[in-house]
Write a protein that holds these residues in place. Structure first.
Motif, short mmCIF file in Angstrom:
data_model
loop_
_atom_site.label_atom_id
_atom_site.label_comp_id
_atom_site.label_asym_id
_atom_site.label_seq_id
_atom_site.Cartn_x
_atom_site.Cartn_y
_atom_site.Cartn_z
N GLY A 1 0.90 -1.18 0.08
CA GLY A 1 0.08 0.03 -0.01
C GLY A 1 0.80 1.39 -0.05
N ASP A 2 0.10 2.33 -0.44
CA ASP A 2 0.84 3.57 -0.41
C ASP A 2 1.40 4.15 0.71
N GLU A 3 0.29 4.11 1.81
CA GLU A 3 0.79 4.39 3.25
C GLU A 3 2.05 3.81 3.72
N ALA A 4 2.11 2.72 3.36
CA ALA A 4 3.48 1.98 4.05
C ALA A 4 4.48 2.36 3.18
N GLU B 1 7.64 13.79 -0.37
CA GLU B 1 6.62 13.67 -1.50
C GLU B 1 7.35 13.58 -2.69
N ARG C 1 9.59 8.17 4.74
CA ARG C 1 9.77 9.13 6.00
C ARG C 1 10.83 8.58 7.04
N ARG D 1 4.90 5.62 1.97
CA ARG D 1 5.05 6.81 2.45
C ARG D 1 5.95 6.91 3.81
N ALA D 2 5.28 5.89 4.69
CA ALA D 2 6.09 5.71 6.07
C ALA D 2 7.43 5.15 5.74
N GLU E 1 8.79 9.91 -3.33
CA GLU E 1 7.59 9.12 -3.23
C GLU E 1 7.33 9.05 -4.78
#
Length: 135
Positions: A56-59, A106, A65, A61-62, A109
């Motif tokens: 997933g996208d949130e994983a 950002e 980070r 992004r994390a 990504e």
């Protein structure tokens, strides 16, 4: 009495046959949910290569980070999405400078999704993240 028994028996048999010939009722289908994209990421921190799979996208992004935080601490980090690696070999180089950690995340990504190998370093003197993407 005999006629009534035969009539009731006949209706019972016909009722059983009629019921068995009916189509099954469809059960309510659950809505189709979109599958989260899976990323196979190869990354290195100070030249030590590792690989991870992110769902997933949130994983993603994390994870970026965390890598950017390592860059702020003085490490050189490089990340590549193996799902898009090698799609085009134009040797295009894009450099991005920013003082914002969020902007660096950002940008990284977007470039990783577009198939670039992204290297992130942090310059203590200028307070800038130097992000280099190579395709």
């Amino acid at each position: 009495m005999k006629k009534m028994f035969i009539t009731v028996a006949l209706f019972a048999v016909l009722g059983t046959l009629a019921t068995s010939c009916q189509k099954e009722t469809l059960t309510e289908l659950s809505p189709v949910t979109a599958q989260a994209e899976t990323y196979l990421i190869t990354y290195s921190v100070d030249g030590v290569s590792m690989q991870t799979r992110l769902n997933g996208d949130e994983a993603l992004r994390a994870f970026l980070r965390r890598l950017t935080a390592l860059a702020r601490q003085g490490h050189r980090v490089t990340v590549r999405n193996e799902n898009t690696a090698g799609q085009a070999s134009t040797k295009e180089v894009v450099t991005y400078h920013t003082t914002s950690e969020d902007d660096a995340n950002e940008w990284a990504e977007k470039m990783v999704r577009d198939g670039y190998d992204v290297t992130i370093t942090y310059d203590d003197k200028t307070g800038e993240f130097v992000c280099i993407a190579i395709k």
